[in-house]
Design an enzyme around this catalytic site. Structure first.
Site, PDB file in Angstrom:
ATOM      1  N   HIS A   1      -2.488  12.638   4.956  1.00 35.63           N
ATOM      2  CA  HIS A   1      -1.376  12.053   4.198  1.00 35.63           C
ATOM      3  C   HIS A   1      -1.027  12.990   3.046  1.00 35.63           C
ATOM      4  O   HIS A   1      -1.920  13.555   2.399  1.00 35.63           O
ATOM      5  CB  HIS A   1      -1.764  10.668   3.660  1.00 35.63           C
TER       6      HIS A   1
ATOM      7  N   GLU B   1      -0.157  12.583   0.007  1.00 38.30           N
ATOM      8  CA  GLU B   1      -0.788  12.278  -1.287  1.00 38.30           C
ATOM      9  C   GLU B   1      -2.235  12.752  -1.319  1.00 38.30           C
ATOM     10  O   GLU B   1      -2.700  13.298  -2.327  1.00 38.30           O
ATOM     11  CB  GLU B   1      -0.720  10.771  -1.582  1.00 38.30           C
TER      12      GLU B   1
ATOM     13  N   SER C   1       4.961   5.667   6.373  1.00 38.50           N
ATOM     14  CA  SER C   1       4.763   5.104   5.038  1.00 38.50           C
ATOM     15  C   SER C   1       3.429   4.372   4.995  1.00 38.50           C
ATOM     16  O   SER C   1       3.263   3.326   5.622  1.00 38.50           O
ATOM     17  CB  SER C   1       5.907   4.148   4.686  1.00 38.50           C
TER      18      SER C   1
END
Length: 316
Positions: free
Chosen positions: A128, A130, A227
């Site tokens: 991911h 992040e 998401s």
């Protein structure tokens, strides 16, 4: 005559302050410098939002190498490894960092622990953006990633007594708590965050889904497949007792046959999904059913983050 249907709308839902800020950063950059403005990675994980910004002149790329040095580049809300702004500076590029301030807080936390000689354990999802950005704040090997309780048993830290943990901001609150318990059980001296790393918006949206799940026969989470916070809302809905919890990107994705015969349906939206998509989904139900709307409100949000100073300054 249309069948009756009660729609329960979760509140809060949709855009969080970090997403709203990131989108405003791209829009203000386009106003200030004109098109094109380059954006490294999707500014937020929502195709509708990205396509809207692309239509205004934003160019989305995956790497700085795809950006010319004479145009501004924006880093996405998910954050980037330290090497990315360093490379932008080396190439004398004008860049604006749209990293969510709550993600930046985790970055600073990791750096503070590293300065004290602690090795980090990060709870998050491999790959991911992040997680890549947060792990990239420290040298290789200084952040160990765990995704599940089972991963905790296989951790091989440098010194079991010199550890701290951080988390991705968009995780399931309940799943993360289980992993934290496993970490503390195995490493009793591990340093815990002063404040919860999972952001307020993620927590609030999950709490609203938990409150809604026992009242409905299905939950539609409006959000993108990539998401994280939207996918977690689907999982939370299922764990809270609503087996028919599913992700839809917009009204065109609704499986009407699968919802046939239901009398109660819940609707929420991930933190990167705009309210216009919620309105679109509600309108699609209204065109097929005799709809009664109910709101399930578990929190009120009034958080707002400032955009970077460079965008608030007028062009000389």
């Amino acid at each position: 005559m249309a069948e009756p249907l009660t729609l329960y709308l979760a509140a809060p839902r949709g855009f969080c302050a970090g997403v709203d800020r990131a989108i405003r950063i791209v829009e203000m950059a386009l106003e200030k410098w004109g098109a094109p403005v380059y954006v490294r990675h999707e500014i937020v994980h929502n195709r509708f939002v990205v396509d809207g910004l692309r239509a205004k002149g934003a160019v989305f790329v995956e790497d700085l190498d795809e950006c010319p040095t004479d145009r501004p580049v924006i880093f996405s809300a998910h954050g980037v490894p330290k090497a990315v702004p360093a490379e932008a500076e080396r190439r004398h590029m004008l860049y604006v960092d749209a990293t969510c301030p709550l993600v930046s807080k985790v970055h600073l936390e990791a750096e503070r622990h590293h300065a004290e000689g602690l090795q980090m354990v990060m709870i998050g999802h491999a790959g991911h953006p992040e997680v890549i950005g947060t792990m990239g704040q420290l040298p290789e090997g200084e952040v160990l990633l765990v995704e599940t309780v089972a991963d905790v048993a296989h951790l091989r830290p440098r010194d079991p007594d010199r550890l701290a943990f951080i988390t991705q901001t968009t995780l399931s609150v309940d799943d993360t708590a289980e992993i934290v318990r496993a970490l503390v059980a195995r490493f009793p001296s591990i340093r815990v965050p002063r404040r919860e790393d999972i952001c307020y918006a993620t927590t609030n949206r999950q709490e609203a889904v938990k409150a809604m799940a026992p009242l409905v026969e299905a939950i539609l989470v409006i959000g993108a497949p990539n998401s994280s916070n939207s996918q977690r809302l689907v999982e939370v809905g299922r764990k809270a007792g609503c087996a028919k919890s599913q992700l839809v990107q917009r009204a065109a994705d609704i499986d009407w046959a699968g919802l046939a015969g239901l009398a109660t349906i819940g609707i929420t939206a991930g933190a990167s999904a705009p309210d216009v998509l919620v309105e679109e989904v509600v309108a699609a139900f209204r065109s097929r059913y005799d709809v009664t709307e109910r709101t399930i409100e578990t929190a009120r949000e009034n958080v707002e983050f400032k955009v970077p100073r460079i965008l608030r300054e007028t062009v000389a």
